[in-house]
Motif scaffolding. Structure first.
Motif, PDB file in Angstrom:
ATOM      1  N   ALA A  89      22.867  34.358  56.693  1.00 35.79           N
ATOM      2  CA  ALA A  89      23.471  35.619  56.246  1.00 35.79           C
ATOM      3  C   ALA A  89      24.769  35.281  55.535  1.00 35.79           C
ATOM      4  O   ALA A  89      25.672  34.698  56.125  1.00 35.79           O
ATOM      5  CB  ALA A  89      23.738  36.531  57.442  1.00 35.79           C
ATOM      6  N   ARG A  90      24.852  35.640  54.286  1.00 30.86           N
ATOM      7  CA  ARG A  90      25.931  35.130  53.462  1.00 30.86           C
ATOM      8  C   ARG A  90      26.365  36.193  52.472  1.00 30.86           C
ATOM      9  O   ARG A  90      25.521  36.843  51.840  1.00 30.86           O
ATOM     10  CB  ARG A  90      25.337  33.919  52.751  1.00 30.86           C
ATOM     11  N   TYR A  91      27.664  36.378  52.350  1.00 29.54           N
ATOM     12  CA  TYR A  91      28.194  37.411  51.445  1.00 29.54           C
ATOM     13  C   TYR A  91      29.147  36.759  50.467  1.00 29.54           C
ATOM     14  O   TYR A  91      29.854  35.815  50.823  1.00 29.54           O
ATOM     15  CB  TYR A  91      28.865  38.515  52.266  1.00 29.54           C
ATOM     16  N   VAL A  92      29.140  37.258  49.261  1.00 30.85           N
ATOM     17  CA  VAL A  92      29.776  36.528  48.150  1.00 30.85           C
ATOM     18  C   VAL A  92      30.957  37.287  47.566  1.00 30.85           C
ATOM     19  O   VAL A  92      30.845  38.462  47.232  1.00 30.85           O
ATOM     20  CB  VAL A  92      28.736  36.283  47.031  1.00 30.85           C
ATOM     21  N   LEU A  93      32.081  36.585  47.474  1.00 34.30           N
ATOM     22  CA  LEU A  93      33.237  37.114  46.758  1.00 34.30           C
ATOM     23  C   LEU A  93      33.355  36.351  45.454  1.00 34.30           C
ATOM     24  O   LEU A  93      33.152  35.146  45.430  1.00 34.30           O
ATOM     25  CB  LEU A  93      34.525  36.851  47.539  1.00 34.30           C
ATOM     26  N   THR A  94      33.684  37.042  44.403  1.00 32.00           N
ATOM     27  CA  THR A  94      33.897  36.342  43.135  1.00 32.00           C
ATOM     28  C   THR A  94      35.269  36.687  42.599  1.00 32.00           C
ATOM     29  O   THR A  94      35.590  37.851  42.349  1.00 32.00           O
ATOM     30  CB  THR A  94      32.833  36.756  42.099  1.00 32.00           C
ATOM     31  N   ASN A  95      36.072  35.675  42.443  1.00 31.73           N
ATOM     32  CA  ASN A  95      37.404  35.893  41.887  1.00 31.73           C
ATOM     33  C   ASN A  95      37.336  35.965  40.371  1.00 31.73           C
ATOM     34  O   ASN A  95      36.616  35.189  39.743  1.00 31.73           O
ATOM     35  CB  ASN A  95      38.333  34.742  42.287  1.00 31.73           C
ATOM     36  N   PRO A  96      38.069  36.876  39.761  1.00 31.51           N
ATOM     37  CA  PRO A  96      38.033  36.966  38.301  1.00 31.51           C
ATOM     38  C   PRO A  96      38.751  35.778  37.663  1.00 31.51           C
ATOM     39  O   PRO A  96      39.510  35.063  38.319  1.00 31.51           O
ATOM     40  CB  PRO A  96      38.789  38.273  38.023  1.00 31.51           C
ATOM     41  N   ALA A  97      38.475  35.597  36.401  1.00 34.29           N
ATOM     42  CA  ALA A  97      39.114  34.492  35.677  1.00 34.29           C
ATOM     43  C   ALA A  97      40.583  34.814  35.421  1.00 34.29           C
ATOM     44  O   ALA A  97      41.015  35.957  35.509  1.00 34.29           O
ATOM     45  CB  ALA A  97      38.381  34.268  34.361  1.00 34.29           C
ATOM     46  N   TRP A  98      41.334  33.757  35.084  1.00 32.73           N
ATOM     47  CA  TRP A  98      42.758  33.941  34.768  1.00 32.73           C
ATOM     48  C   TRP A  98      42.979  33.840  33.275  1.00 32.73           C
ATOM     49  O   TRP A  98      42.125  33.362  32.539  1.00 32.73           O
ATOM     50  CB  TRP A  98      43.580  32.820  35.425  1.00 32.73           C
ATOM     51  N   GLY A  99      44.114  34.236  32.880  1.00 34.98           N
ATOM     52  CA  GLY A  99      44.569  33.949  31.511  1.00 34.98           C
ATOM     53  C   GLY A  99      44.312  35.099  30.550  1.00 34.98           C
ATOM     54  O   GLY A  99      44.213  36.256  30.944  1.00 34.98           O
ATOM     55  N   GLU A 100      44.213  34.754  29.280  1.00 37.94           N
ATOM     56  CA  GLU A 100      44.056  35.752  28.232  1.00 37.94           C
ATOM     57  C   GLU A 100      42.587  35.925  27.886  1.00 37.94           C
ATOM     58  O   GLU A 100      41.797  35.009  28.028  1.00 37.94           O
ATOM     59  CB  GLU A 100      44.819  35.321  26.962  1.00 37.94           C
ATOM     60  N   PHE A 101      42.254  37.090  27.403  1.00 38.78           N
ATOM     61  CA  PHE A 101      40.857  37.373  27.068  1.00 38.78           C
ATOM     62  C   PHE A 101      40.732  37.818  25.618  1.00 38.78           C
ATOM     63  O   PHE A 101      39.992  38.737  25.304  1.00 38.78           O
ATOM     64  CB  PHE A 101      40.309  38.472  27.985  1.00 38.78           C
ATOM     65  N   ASP A 102      41.495  37.132  24.759  1.00 42.45           N
ATOM     66  CA  ASP A 102      41.557  37.612  23.383  1.00 42.45           C
ATOM     67  C   ASP A 102      40.302  37.337  22.585  1.00 42.45           C
ATOM     68  O   ASP A 102      39.988  38.048  21.655  1.00 42.45           O
ATOM     69  CB  ASP A 102      42.760  36.982  22.660  1.00 42.45           C
ATOM     70  N   CYS A 103      39.557  36.290  22.955  1.00 46.91           N
ATOM     71  CA  CYS A 103      38.389  35.960  22.137  1.00 46.91           C
ATOM     72  C   CYS A 103      37.267  36.935  22.430  1.00 46.91           C
ATOM     73  O   CYS A 103      37.295  37.686  23.406  1.00 46.91           O
ATOM     74  CB  CYS A 103      37.935  34.525  22.414  1.00 46.91           C
ATOM     75  N   GLU A 104      36.213  36.919  21.573  1.00 54.37           N
ATOM     76  CA  GLU A 104      35.119  37.885  21.730  1.00 54.37           C
ATOM     77  C   GLU A 104      34.379  37.673  23.042  1.00 54.37           C
ATOM     78  O   GLU A 104      34.021  38.622  23.736  1.00 54.37           O
ATOM     79  CB  GLU A 104      34.151  37.762  20.555  1.00 54.37           C
ATOM     80  N   ILE A 123      37.755  48.496  40.250  1.00 61.56           N
ATOM     81  CA  ILE A 123      36.833  48.431  39.119  1.00 61.56           C
ATOM     82  C   ILE A 123      37.594  48.391  37.803  1.00 61.56           C
ATOM     83  O   ILE A 123      37.215  47.696  36.862  1.00 61.56           O
ATOM     84  CB  ILE A 123      35.879  49.649  39.134  1.00 61.56           C
ATOM     85  N   ARG A 124      38.684  49.127  37.762  1.00 60.34           N
ATOM     86  CA  ARG A 124      39.404  49.245  36.486  1.00 60.34           C
ATOM     87  C   ARG A 124      40.556  48.272  36.337  1.00 60.34           C
ATOM     88  O   ARG A 124      41.328  48.361  35.399  1.00 60.34           O
ATOM     89  CB  ARG A 124      39.941  50.686  36.351  1.00 60.34           C
ATOM     90  N   GLU A 125      40.655  47.333  37.250  1.00 60.79           N
ATOM     91  CA  GLU A 125      41.827  46.462  37.287  1.00 60.79           C
ATOM     92  C   GLU A 125      42.048  45.700  35.984  1.00 60.79           C
ATOM     93  O   GLU A 125      43.174  45.461  35.586  1.00 60.79           O
ATOM     94  CB  GLU A 125      41.652  45.469  38.448  1.00 60.79           C
ATOM     95  N   PHE A 126      40.954  45.301  35.340  1.00 55.72           N
ATOM     96  CA  PHE A 126      41.119  44.468  34.153  1.00 55.72           C
ATOM     97  C   PHE A 126      40.963  45.242  32.849  1.00 55.72           C
ATOM     98  O   PHE A 126      40.896  44.648  31.780  1.00 55.72           O
ATOM     99  CB  PHE A 126      40.124  43.306  34.191  1.00 55.72           C
ATOM    100  N   ASP A 127      40.862  46.572  32.966  1.00 51.71           N
ATOM    101  CA  ASP A 127      40.678  47.363  31.741  1.00 51.71           C
ATOM    102  C   ASP A 127      41.841  47.227  30.775  1.00 51.71           C
ATOM    103  O   ASP A 127      41.690  47.389  29.571  1.00 51.71           O
ATOM    104  CB  ASP A 127      40.479  48.842  32.100  1.00 51.71           C
ATOM    105  N   LYS A 128      43.006  46.929  31.339  1.00 50.28           N
ATOM    106  CA  LYS A 128      44.175  46.849  30.456  1.00 50.28           C
ATOM    107  C   LYS A 128      44.071  45.707  29.452  1.00 50.28           C
ATOM    108  O   LYS A 128      44.717  45.705  28.422  1.00 50.28           O
ATOM    109  CB  LYS A 128      45.454  46.712  31.281  1.00 50.28           C
ATOM    110  N   HIS A 129      43.215  44.727  29.769  1.00 50.42           N
ATOM    111  CA  HIS A 129      43.057  43.607  28.830  1.00 50.42           C
ATOM    112  C   HIS A 129      42.063  43.902  27.730  1.00 50.42           C
ATOM    113  O   HIS A 129      41.921  43.134  26.789  1.00 50.42           O
ATOM    114  CB  HIS A 129      42.583  42.363  29.585  1.00 50.42           C
TER     115      HIS A 129
END
Lengths: 478, 284
Positions: free
Chosen positions: A370-385, A420-426
């Motif tokens: 029984a295993r549950y998964v957390l995924t951390n978002p990437a760091w840095g800038e997201f300027d590229c497509e 859910i909206r945490e990264f919308d600002k980028h």
């Protein structure tokens, strides 16, 4: 009627006993993760069974008592005192786990990191009470054997009928409920003996024990079961039991109740990280209710043969070593055979579990945890497509994670909206893409291959029936 | 025998013409129910392999004109039976099971009848020989609704194949034996008895497995006696030797005697498809 009830209530309050499967337990005042939890190790091969019963008891040792039905009269060599640490390490090893992954930023050169987060899903087990024993009286009760092992005084009793046994136990200071004779009767009629344990105060003081050690019994008999009915005689609520089973060939499963796997490999929001214990408790409760409250839940099943391959993914603690396994009762370690470990979690109450649990050993060697998964978002800038696409996927995935949180645990969190909206600002403003193939693929992925395969089976059925139908040849008998 | 080609007027008429249609429908429903609702760990690949094994061998015999085309339906039912009951570690075992189930119908015959229930044959032999196969008696759980679904579907099929007497005999004998032991002798309460008797595996065995008309005696009285014997033997092995797969093994041991019984005793022979009897005209 009231006159009878009040003294009964008072005596209940005074002793505050809840009769559990292998003894008497006192409900703890502080909230533990799973109330009334008992742990058992079962080792089975051929006709031989080794049962180790946990004894996480805190309280007055004089109040402790354990009554367990066993199929045969145990010899002194069949009984030993086990080490409590075995339970702790088995629990830590097989408990449902949390895994953490890290996304890589497509706009940068990053290597993907995989780390395991070790979270304990359970805390301590409940306590048990003891009673001191006075003189014997014979009431159709025969003392088949008497031993003093470790800090315990042990009796093997056989009885002719249940009221005699009940009276004998009460007379000797075991406070068992007066309705217990109803439940004792079937065991007596099945020719079972009673393994009765109390603490020897002298030995306890002399040995300087801080806690009571688990007791391990072994015997040979065709029966492979756990007598939970005895423990339900007086309890009103539900009780939890964790069974750690070891066999040579494969999984142990229950034969008279359904065995269901706990949900596994599910992505959950990051903010669960520090609340994993409570999260799993909710997941278990919800799954237990959904399955009708009368199923046995599988939490772990793996080949744990020492020195043989990977034993978990990820590993929560060090895998059981040679000496831990033999402490648990596995006796074939030197014979070169495999060891398969099954962890089952049962929450039972009288109305839903009328029969004792019976088990069988199967050759099922599929690994499961029984295993549950957390995924951390990437760091840095997201300027590229690619980065912008990643942000879209990220918020989609987070939506799924929040949905999973609700689906699994039944609880929503106020952090969900912002999560859910945490990264919308980028995100930069972009025209919406109407990607039909991608949507279709997403549909297939969410409904899973199972649904598709089922449809195929249905189609095959119809095809076969139609194929053998239209111009049927009928046999004519003269 | 002459063969007439009959065209059916409606789908319903076609459906009614062969009892196996209803058995197929019932078992497909059970399979869906088990996988989707009860959450079995049935891997769909295993189901496909079982079908592939059974249908390919049966198809081979049909192509060689050794079996009629409609016998594919029996192979289909055997595959469904295997998907419902058999559990194994490798998908290939399901293919072997399907192939064996169908193959034994041609390999072992006596007096024109095959000796074993196909699914039962494969299950027992794989458990004994491969060491990687098993059955899960608890996979259905227990409960009133489950029993209702199974018994409704079962009664429908059985009334068509005239084997309802067997199912009733089995269930009654088993229930009586369990009642005597569980309540009268051991002294458990009624909930325990109900839990034991509402086990899905018992009902499925009674309604779909032992009642296979091709591997049960034709003579009615013998049939009932036969069933009572199986029920009592199962009861004994389960309760006194704690082997929960007992019914499968007992059936395996006893079905080869059915052709002998049929030879010795008279009974109405069974055909899957409705027979048409030509009566000679009086004006010939």
């Amino acid at each position: 009627m009231i006159k009878k009830i009040i003294p009964m209530l008072l005596s209940l309050l005074a002793s505050a006993q809840a009769f559990s499967f292998c003894g008497f337990y006192v409900a703890k005042a502080d909230a533990t993760l799973f109330n009334n939890k008992s742990e058992v190790i079962l080792v089975r091969d051929g006709l031989k069974t080794v049962i180790t019963m946990s004894n996480d008891f805190k309280g007055d040792v004089r109040d402790f008592a354990m009554v367990v039905p066993v199929p045969v009269v145990l010899k002194e060599s069949d009984i030993r005192i086990a080490n409590r640490s075995v339970f702790e390490s088995l629990d830590a090893y097989s408990a449902p786990r949390l895994v953490e992954y890290y996304d890589e930023n497509p706009c940068m050169e990053y290597k993907m990191k995989e780390e395991a987060d070790y979270s304990m899903a359970f805390t301590t087990a409940p306590t048990s009470t003891m009673k001191s024993m006075n003189a014997d009286f014979n009431m159709g009760v025969t003392i088949e054997a008497q031993y003093q092992i470790g800090e315990y005084d042990i009796l093997l009793l056989s009885a002719k009928e249940s009221t005699g046994l009940r009276d004998w136990l009460i007379m000797n200071g075991y406070k068992i409920p007066t309705t217990a004779d109803e439940v004792l009767n079937p065991y007596i009629k099945s020719n079972m003996k009673f393994f009765v344990v109390k603490v020897n105060l002298g030995k306890l003081k002399a040995g300087n024990f801080d806690y009571l050690n688990p007791i391990q019994i072994s015997f040979e008999h065709e029966k492979f079961m756990l007598p939970i009915r005895l423990g339900m005689a007086n309890s009103t609520g539900s009780q939890d039991m964790i069974v750690y089973a070891f066999t040579r060939s494969g999984r142990v499963e229950c034969t008279n109740y359904r065995t269901v796997k706990m949900p596994t490999d599910r992505k959950i929001p990051l903010f669960i990280k520090n609340e994993f214990g409570q999260f799993y408790k909710n997941v278990f409760e919800r799954t237990w209710k959904n399955e009708g409250r009368n199923a046995v839940f599988l939490e772990y099943a793996w080949n744990v043969t020492p020195n043989w391959g990977m034993k978990c993914d990820p590993c929560v603690g060090p895998p059981p070593m040679h000496n831990e396994l033999s402490q648990a009762g596995v006796w074939w370690l030197n014979e070169g055979s495999n060891v398969f470990f099954t962890r089952m979690h049962v929450r039972y109450e009288k109305s839903k579990f009328p029969s004792d649990l019976t088990f069988q050993v199967t050759p099922n060697n599929e690994n499961y945890q029984a295993r549950y998964v957390l995924t951390n978002p990437a760091w840095g800038e997201f300027d590229c497509e690619a980065g912008q696409n990643y942000l879209v996927e990220l918020s989609e995935r987070r939506k799924v994670e929040v949905d999973e949180l609700f689906a699994l645990s039944g609880k929503n969190s106020e952090k969900s909206y912002n999560y859910i909206r945490e990264f919308d600002k980028h995100k930069k403003a972009q025209p919406k893409k109407n990607d039909i193939p991608a949507l279709l693929w997403k549909w297939i992925k969410t409904h899973g291959p199972k649904g598709g395969a089922m449809l195929l089976l249905l189609a095959l059925t119809i095809f076969i029936l139609k194929r053998t139908a239209p111009a049927q040849k009928m046999a004519i008998a003269h | 025998m002459e063969q007439l080609t009959i065209r059916f007027k409606s789908f319903g008429q076609w459906l009614e013409s062969d009892a196996r249609h209803f058995q197929i429908i019932a078992q497909v429903i059970f399979l869906f129910y088990g996988i989707l609702y009860l959450g079995w760990e049935t891997y769909v690949i295993n189901v496909f392999f079982a079908f592939a094994g059974a249908l390919s061998i049966q198809g081979l015999f049909v192509a060689l004109k050794l079996a009629p085309a409609h016998s594919l339906k029996s192979a289909f039912i055997s595959s469904l039976g295997l998907s419902l009951l058999l559990k194994a570690n490798a998908p290939i075992l399901f293919f072997i099971a399907g192939a064996m189930a169908v193959g034994q119908k041609f390999a072992f015959r006596y007096n024109g009848k095959h000796l074993w229930n196909p699914a039962n044959f494969s299950i027992v032999l794989l458990i004994l020989i491969s060491g990687n196969a098993w059955i899960s008696p608890g996979q259905w759980g227990s409960g009133a609704i489950l029993v209702l679904i199974i018994s409704t579907a079962g009664m429908n099929v059985l009334s068509r194949v005239k084997r309802l007497d067997m199912a009733l005999a089995f269930l009654l004998t088993y229930a009586l034996a369990e009642y005597s032991r569980t309540i009268l002798y051991l002294g458990w309460d009624h909930e325990v008895l109900f839990h034991k008797l509402s086990n899905g595996s018992v009902w499925l065995f009674a309604l779909f497995m032992i009642t296979d008309p091709m591997t049960s005696p034709n003579n009615r009285k013998l049939r009932i006696l036969w069933t009572i014997l199986i029920a009592l033997a199962s009861f004994y092995v389960i309760n006194f030797h704690f082997l929960y797969a007992a019914p499968q093994f007992i059936l395996f041991a006893l079905t080869p005697f059915v052709p002998l019984i049929d030879k010795a005793f008279n009974g109405e022979k069974f055909f899957w498809q409705k027979q048409i009897h030509l009566i000679p005209s009086q004006h010939d």
